[in-house]
Scaffold this active site. Sequence first.
Site, PDB file in Angstrom:
ATOM      1  N   LYS A 142      35.191  31.945  35.163  1.00  0.00           N
ATOM      2  CA  LYS A 142      35.145  30.478  35.108  1.00  0.00           C
ATOM      3  C   LYS A 142      35.849  29.826  36.290  1.00  0.00           C
ATOM      4  O   LYS A 142      35.715  28.616  36.474  1.00  0.00           O
ATOM      5  CB  LYS A 142      35.734  29.978  33.785  1.00  0.00           C
ATOM      6  CG  LYS A 142      34.830  30.247  32.583  1.00  0.00           C
ATOM      7  CD  LYS A 142      35.322  29.544  31.315  1.00  0.00           C
ATOM      8  CE  LYS A 142      34.429  29.875  30.132  1.00  0.00           C
ATOM      9  NZ  LYS A 142      34.989  29.416  28.853  1.00  0.00           N
TER      10      LYS A 142
ATOM     11  N   GLY B 274      33.919  42.007  23.651  1.00  0.00           N
ATOM     12  CA  GLY B 274      33.017  41.222  24.489  1.00  0.00           C
ATOM     13  C   GLY B 274      32.229  41.976  25.537  1.00  0.00           C
ATOM     14  O   GLY B 274      31.135  41.574  25.917  1.00  0.00           O
TER      15      GLY B 274
ATOM     16  N   ASP C 263      38.559  33.752  31.714  1.00  0.00           N
ATOM     17  CA  ASP C 263      38.717  32.335  31.386  1.00  0.00           C
ATOM     18  C   ASP C 263      40.080  31.892  31.922  1.00  0.00           C
ATOM     19  O   ASP C 263      40.212  31.531  33.080  1.00  0.00           O
ATOM     20  CB  ASP C 263      38.579  32.192  29.864  1.00  0.00           C
ATOM     21  CG  ASP C 263      38.627  30.758  29.379  1.00  0.00           C
ATOM     22  OD1 ASP C 263      38.804  29.851  30.200  1.00  0.00           O
ATOM     23  OD2 ASP C 263      38.490  30.523  28.159  1.00  0.00           O
TER      24      ASP C 263
ATOM     25  N   ARG D 241      26.794  37.602  19.564  1.00  0.00           N
ATOM     26  CA  ARG D 241      27.022  38.677  20.539  1.00  0.00           C
ATOM     27  C   ARG D 241      25.715  39.367  20.898  1.00  0.00           C
ATOM     28  O   ARG D 241      25.567  39.916  21.982  1.00  0.00           O
ATOM     29  CB  ARG D 241      27.982  39.732  19.980  1.00  0.00           C
ATOM     30  CG  ARG D 241      29.406  39.250  19.785  1.00  0.00           C
ATOM     31  CD  ARG D 241      30.335  40.450  19.590  1.00  0.00           C
ATOM     32  NE  ARG D 241      31.642  40.091  19.073  1.00  0.00           N
ATOM     33  CZ  ARG D 241      32.668  39.676  19.798  1.00  0.00           C
ATOM     34  NH1 ARG D 241      32.539  39.571  21.097  1.00  0.00           N
ATOM     35  NH2 ARG D 241      33.825  39.365  19.252  1.00  0.00           N
TER      36      ARG D 241
ATOM     37  N   ASP E 170      31.012  35.961  21.985  1.00  0.00           N
ATOM     38  CA  ASP E 170      30.855  35.430  20.631  1.00  0.00           C
ATOM     39  C   ASP E 170      31.466  34.053  20.445  1.00  0.00           C
ATOM     40  O   ASP E 170      32.314  33.613  21.222  1.00  0.00           O
ATOM     41  CB  ASP E 170      31.548  36.355  19.629  1.00  0.00           C
ATOM     42  CG  ASP E 170      33.077  36.213  19.686  1.00  0.00           C
ATOM     43  OD1 ASP E 170      33.647  36.392  20.784  1.00  0.00           O
ATOM     44  OD2 ASP E 170      33.687  35.887  18.658  1.00  0.00           O
TER      45      ASP E 170
ATOM     46  N   PHE F 101      31.698  26.589  26.913  1.00  0.00           N
ATOM     47  CA  PHE F 101      31.888  27.751  26.055  1.00  0.00           C
ATOM     48  C   PHE F 101      30.551  28.482  25.945  1.00  0.00           C
ATOM     49  O   PHE F 101      29.552  27.920  25.502  1.00  0.00           O
ATOM     50  CB  PHE F 101      32.395  27.340  24.666  1.00  0.00           C
ATOM     51  CG  PHE F 101      32.905  28.517  23.909  1.00  0.00           C
ATOM     52  CD1 PHE F 101      34.182  29.010  24.134  1.00  0.00           C
ATOM     53  CD2 PHE F 101      32.091  29.173  23.002  1.00  0.00           C
ATOM     54  CE1 PHE F 101      34.647  30.132  23.465  1.00  0.00           C
ATOM     55  CE2 PHE F 101      32.552  30.296  22.317  1.00  0.00           C
ATOM     56  CZ  PHE F 101      33.833  30.766  22.553  1.00  0.00           C
TER      57      PHE F 101
ATOM     58  N   GLU G  57      35.309  43.629  31.846  1.00  0.00           N
ATOM     59  CA  GLU G  57      35.633  42.462  31.009  1.00  0.00           C
ATOM     60  C   GLU G  57      34.409  41.550  30.961  1.00  0.00           C
ATOM     61  O   GLU G  57      33.676  41.433  31.943  1.00  0.00           O
ATOM     62  CB  GLU G  57      36.853  41.803  31.666  1.00  0.00           C
ATOM     63  CG  GLU G  57      37.089  40.338  31.439  1.00  0.00           C
ATOM     64  CD  GLU G  57      38.111  40.015  30.378  1.00  0.00           C
ATOM     65  OE1 GLU G  57      37.950  40.548  29.261  1.00  0.00           O
ATOM     66  OE2 GLU G  57      39.021  39.230  30.663  1.00  0.00           O
ATOM     67  N   ASP G  58      34.171  40.924  29.816  1.00  0.00           N
ATOM     68  CA  ASP G  58      33.013  40.030  29.706  1.00  0.00           C
ATOM     69  C   ASP G  58      33.183  38.769  30.546  1.00  0.00           C
ATOM     70  O   ASP G  58      32.309  38.407  31.329  1.00  0.00           O
ATOM     71  CB  ASP G  58      32.719  39.677  28.236  1.00  0.00           C
ATOM     72  CG  ASP G  58      33.944  39.137  27.487  1.00  0.00           C
ATOM     73  OD1 ASP G  58      35.045  39.112  28.070  1.00  0.00           O
ATOM     74  OD2 ASP G  58      33.805  38.757  26.306  1.00  0.00           O
TER      75      ASP G  58
HETATM   76  P1  IMP Z   1      41.214  34.809  29.008  1.00  0.00           P
HETATM   77  O1  IMP Z   1      42.333  35.689  28.527  1.00  0.00           O
HETATM   78  O2  IMP Z   1      41.495  33.347  28.747  1.00  0.00           O
HETATM   79  O3  IMP Z   1      40.774  35.082  30.426  1.00  0.00           O
HETATM   80  O4  IMP Z   1      39.989  35.051  28.066  1.00  0.00           O
HETATM   81  C1  IMP Z   1      39.482  36.278  27.910  1.00  0.00           C
HETATM   82  C2  IMP Z   1      38.669  36.459  26.646  1.00  0.00           C
HETATM   83  O5  IMP Z   1      38.430  35.244  25.923  1.00  0.00           O
HETATM   84  C3  IMP Z   1      37.315  36.972  27.023  1.00  0.00           C
HETATM   85  O6  IMP Z   1      37.325  38.378  27.143  1.00  0.00           O
HETATM   86  C4  IMP Z   1      36.463  36.494  25.878  1.00  0.00           C
HETATM   87  O7  IMP Z   1      36.507  37.407  24.812  1.00  0.00           O
HETATM   88  C5  IMP Z   1      37.106  35.188  25.446  1.00  0.00           C
HETATM   89  N1  IMP Z   1      36.413  34.040  26.058  1.00  0.00           N
HETATM   90  C6  IMP Z   1      36.820  33.275  27.080  1.00  0.00           C
HETATM   91  N2  IMP Z   1      35.920  32.329  27.394  1.00  0.00           N
HETATM   92  C7  IMP Z   1      34.881  32.508  26.537  1.00  0.00           C
HETATM   93  C8  IMP Z   1      33.611  31.839  26.361  1.00  0.00           C
HETATM   94  O8  IMP Z   1      33.207  30.893  27.060  1.00  0.00           O
HETATM   95  N3  IMP Z   1      32.826  32.335  25.378  1.00  0.00           N
HETATM   96  C9  IMP Z   1      33.187  33.377  24.569  1.00  0.00           C
HETATM   97  N4  IMP Z   1      34.354  34.027  24.715  1.00  0.00           N
HETATM   98  C10 IMP Z   1      35.190  33.589  25.683  1.00  0.00           C
HETATM   99 MG    MG Z   2      35.802  36.450  21.607  1.00  0.00          MG
END
Ligand code: IMP
Ligand code: MG
Length: 187
Positions: A143, A56, A115, A176, A170, A163, A111-112
């Site tokens: 978020k 990401g 979440d 992407r 992606d 999302f 990090e992208d």
């Molecule tokens: P986390 O572990 O829940 O914080 O999520 C981290 C990863 O989930 C990110 O690095 C993204 O790759 C993916 N992700 C979380 N939210 C989104 C979204 O809204 N769109 C696309 N990918 C997401």
């Molecule tokens: Mg992803």
Amino acid sequence: MKVTSPDSLVARAGHRIDRVVYTAEQIDARVREMGAEISEAYEGTDDLLVLGLLKGSFIFLADLVRYIQIPLHVDFLVASSYGNAKVSSGKVSLVYDASASLKGRSVVLVEDIVDSGNTIARLLPELEARGPKSLEVCALLHKRLTKLPWEPRWVGFDCPEDFLVGYGLDYSENFRHLPFIVSLAED
Ligand code: IMP
Ligand code: MG
């Protein structure tokens, strides 16, 4: 070259845009600011390691490092958590590790999007155990779903809970490459 509209690009992958959340211009302006802030924070440092969390972060990192005006090295990690779903599985595994040593270095994990925060929560202790001089997180999007035990030092935008795709993000590996960030309409 024929210019393709965002809507038709997304439609070709069988989806619809709900709305454009950040334009390419907005992203560029913010990433430029973040690069300047990081350059200032690490001024005088000669051990900066920018560690991208793939996939990401690849576009964000590529733009960000070009706005950082001090010496640095780049390396990557691959963690997988989402699979093909829109909802976090909660399980995070490191499927590719960086070859660079973190020991005694100033490390910025890129990090992208934050979440649930699971990915970073799982990775930080493991990276911390390698003995970096400092370890900070730089996320393009956050978020702000819950209060996390750690927070990224740098955040591009506090984003909506939708999302989001584009600029590295992606949905089932699609989108992407979009130069902007959009929310997808529900199927
Ligand atoms: P986390 O572990 O829940 O914080 O999520 C981290 C990863 O989930 C990110 O690095 C993204 O790759 C993916 N992700 C979380 N939210 C989104 C979204 O809204 N769109 C696309 N990918 C997401
Ligand atoms: Mg992803």
